[in-house]
Write an enzyme that holds these catalytic residues in place. Structure first.
Site, PDB file in Angstrom:
ATOM      1  N   ARG A  94       0.809  -1.216   0.000  1.00  0.00           N
ATOM      2  CA  ARG A  94       0.000   0.000   0.000  1.00  0.00           C
ATOM      3  C   ARG A  94       0.849   1.277   0.000  1.00  0.00           C
ATOM      4  O   ARG A  94       1.920   1.324   0.597  1.00  0.00           O
ATOM      5  CB  ARG A  94      -0.911   0.013   1.231  1.00  0.00           C
ATOM      6  CG  ARG A  94      -1.957  -1.090   1.207  1.00  0.00           C
ATOM      7  CD  ARG A  94      -2.743  -1.171   2.497  1.00  0.00           C
ATOM      8  NE  ARG A  94      -3.811  -2.157   2.393  1.00  0.00           N
ATOM      9  CZ  ARG A  94      -3.644  -3.462   2.641  1.00  0.00           C
ATOM     10  NH1 ARG A  94      -2.465  -3.916   3.037  1.00  0.00           N
ATOM     11  NH2 ARG A  94      -4.656  -4.307   2.489  1.00  0.00           N
ATOM     12  N   HIS A 151      -0.974  -2.523  -4.446  1.00  0.00           N
ATOM     13  CA  HIS A 151      -0.397  -3.424  -5.456  1.00  0.00           C
ATOM     14  C   HIS A 151      -0.372  -2.823  -6.860  1.00  0.00           C
ATOM     15  O   HIS A 151      -0.660  -3.495  -7.848  1.00  0.00           O
ATOM     16  CB  HIS A 151      -1.136  -4.760  -5.472  1.00  0.00           C
ATOM     17  CG  HIS A 151      -0.971  -5.571  -4.219  1.00  0.00           C
ATOM     18  ND1 HIS A 151       0.175  -5.514  -3.456  1.00  0.00           N
ATOM     19  CD2 HIS A 151      -1.810  -6.455  -3.606  1.00  0.00           C
ATOM     20  CE1 HIS A 151       0.036  -6.348  -2.426  1.00  0.00           C
ATOM     21  NE2 HIS A 151      -1.146  -6.916  -2.483  1.00  0.00           N
ATOM     22  N   HIS A 190       2.504 -12.866  -5.217  1.00  0.00           N
ATOM     23  CA  HIS A 190       1.392 -12.956  -4.270  1.00  0.00           C
ATOM     24  C   HIS A 190       0.765 -14.353  -4.248  1.00  0.00           C
ATOM     25  O   HIS A 190      -0.461 -14.487  -4.181  1.00  0.00           O
ATOM     26  CB  HIS A 190       0.328 -11.903  -4.606  1.00  0.00           C
ATOM     27  CG  HIS A 190      -0.443 -11.402  -3.425  1.00  0.00           C
ATOM     28  ND1 HIS A 190      -1.247 -12.217  -2.658  1.00  0.00           N
ATOM     29  CD2 HIS A 190      -0.536 -10.167  -2.877  1.00  0.00           C
ATOM     30  CE1 HIS A 190      -1.819 -11.509  -1.707  1.00  0.00           C
ATOM     31  NE2 HIS A 190      -1.395 -10.251  -1.812  1.00  0.00           N
ATOM     32  N   ASP A 249      -1.821  -9.203   8.681  1.00  0.00           N
ATOM     33  CA  ASP A 249      -1.635  -8.563   7.376  1.00  0.00           C
ATOM     34  C   ASP A 249      -0.622  -7.453   7.599  1.00  0.00           C
ATOM     35  O   ASP A 249      -0.928  -6.266   7.484  1.00  0.00           O
ATOM     36  CB  ASP A 249      -2.948  -8.019   6.831  1.00  0.00           C
ATOM     37  CG  ASP A 249      -2.842  -7.602   5.366  1.00  0.00           C
ATOM     38  OD1 ASP A 249      -1.745  -7.778   4.775  1.00  0.00           O
ATOM     39  OD2 ASP A 249      -3.834  -7.100   4.805  1.00  0.00           O
ATOM     40  N   GLU A 284       4.976 -12.323   1.214  1.00  0.00           N
ATOM     41  CA  GLU A 284       5.440 -11.473   0.121  1.00  0.00           C
ATOM     42  C   GLU A 284       6.761 -10.805   0.508  1.00  0.00           C
ATOM     43  O   GLU A 284       6.793  -9.916   1.352  1.00  0.00           O
ATOM     44  CB  GLU A 284       4.389 -10.408  -0.193  1.00  0.00           C
ATOM     45  CG  GLU A 284       3.012 -10.972  -0.486  1.00  0.00           C
ATOM     46  CD  GLU A 284       1.920  -9.974  -0.187  1.00  0.00           C
ATOM     47  OE1 GLU A 284       1.904  -8.896  -0.842  1.00  0.00           O
ATOM     48  OE2 GLU A 284       1.086 -10.246   0.705  1.00  0.00           O
TER      49      GLU A 284
END
Length: 389
Positions: free
Chosen positions: A118, A143, A217, A289, A355
């Site tokens: 982000r 992304h 991803h 996350d 990631e």
């Protein structure tokens, strides 16, 4: 006791264990070769976009690992590896048809760019110039924006080099695409070696100063996609700190210590052990996350920073990278409405992403490692995945 992977693969071949049928008109995958050298990459039609563009799927096989890659989005559509008994399963979440990928918002298996993760409010300033990016995650850019690299059709060139097999993926992002400055020429190389290791090499050049943060991803479930939750998977991360976020999942700038928190994976533990503890960061993100700050920082060569293991199947994944961070996402927004290749729905926690990348919102946080790329420079980064039982 960890078994020798080549022994398991050879045993599976001797027993005549059949491969998984993927059900998109491609037929059944052949048994894996245990001999050095792998098979030449195979190309087949996967589907056609609304504008008539043909999308192909490339199949790679080497050292007991089977990989299927789409030209649309540079997507890993399937990743098959054996368990402790030599039985194969696809351990990556994804679809069996092109339309689902085009309509999807989960980035299953996709190559991500120009900027993974982000950027706050889709804005950044570089060399005194302000840039407004495509906003596609509330008020933020995620992304690469609404039409990031995951939506592009990549040019793919297969190769064999000694005992390695692989694919070179090429995409040129024009100046101003999704608001980013500079024409970015991108090359991503997927390689399978004779040990079954999957290596990703990213390269990019630009004709104007810009920001770049490329990643992959893939969502993993080492028990097999569609088999249920990953909460019993054991995860180790070489990260003593993480970057807490605001309600929009933008880092606050703090590098918080993981010790004494649910974010401590410095000793391997089941992912589900602490995920429902009520820690405010877990409540905000509906699970994990978050960007984990790797102890090693940016390194000249990939170093081992992640181990993921499924006790049931015995499958394990080790990740080596030269990047300073790993975004660990525990599949929090899978809501049961998506049907995967196995015909099963994906629910919260049915897959996880790891990631390797620079930190989220790096263009706006001067204390984070820089993601700026300038003319005359070449962006290069490598991540290696090794599989075991």
């Amino acid at each position: 006791m960890e078994l020798n992977r080549r022994t398991v693969i050879a045993g599976a071949a001797a027993a005549g264990i059949a491969a998984t049928t993927l059900g998109t008109g491609a037929g059944t995958a052949q048994a894996a070769s245990a001999s050095p050298g792998g098979r030449k990459p195979v190309k087949e039609l996967f589907g056609t976009l609304a504008d008539g563009t043909r999308v192909h799927r490339w199949s790679l096989e080497n050292g007991g690992t089977r990989l299927k890659v789409l030209s649309y989005g540079g997507i890993i559509q399937s990743l098959e590896i054996p368990d402790r008994h030599g039985r194969y399963a696809n351990v990556s979440l994804g679809y069996d048809n092109l339309d689902a990928y085009v309509k999807g918002t989960t980035y299953f298996g996709a190559t991500i760019g120009r900027y993974g993760n982000r950027i706050a409010k889709g804005r950044f300033t570089l060399d005194g110039e302000n840039y407004q990016l495509s906003v596609n995650d509330g008020v933020n850019s995620l992304h690469g924006g609404a039409k990031g690299f995951n939506t592009k059709v990549w040019d793919i060139e297969p190769f064999t080099a000694g005992s390695d097999v692989g694919l070179h993926l090429h995409y040129t992002s024009v100046d101003g695409e999704m608001g980013y400055p500079g024409t970015l020429r991108t090359k991503v190389t997927f390689t399978l070696n004779r040990h079954g290791d999957w290596r990703i090499d990213y390269e990019a050049t630009t004709d104007r100063p810009t920001v770049v943060n490329l990643t992959n991803h893939t969502y993993y479930n080492l028990a097999g996609e569609g088999s249920g939750s990953i909460y019993d998977h054991e995860l180790w991360l070489a990260a003593g700190r993480f970057t807490p976020t605001d309600p929009g999942l933008i880092p606050t700038g703090e590098l918080a210590k993981v010790k004494g928190t649910p974010f401590d994976f410095t000793r391997a533990k089941p992912i589900g052990r602490d995920i429902r503890t009520g820690h405010q960061q877990l409540v905000t993100a509906k699970g994990y996350d978050h960007n984990f700050v790797l102890d090693k920082g940016v390194t000249a060569r990939p170093e081992h920073v992640v181990t993921l293991r499924d006790p049931g199947s015995g499958r394990s994944l080790k990740i080596l990278t030269d990047q300073p961070g790993v975004q660990f996402y525990s599949g929090n927004f899978l809501d049961g409405t998506l049907v995967g290749q196995s015909g099963h729905t994906y629910r919260q926690g049915d897959g996880l992403a790891l990631e390797t990348q620079h930190f989220p919102d790096s263009p706006n946080e001067p204390s984070f490692p820089s993601t700026v790329l300038r003319p005359g420079q070449t962006y290069r980064t490598t991540t290696i995945h090794t599989f075991g039982v």
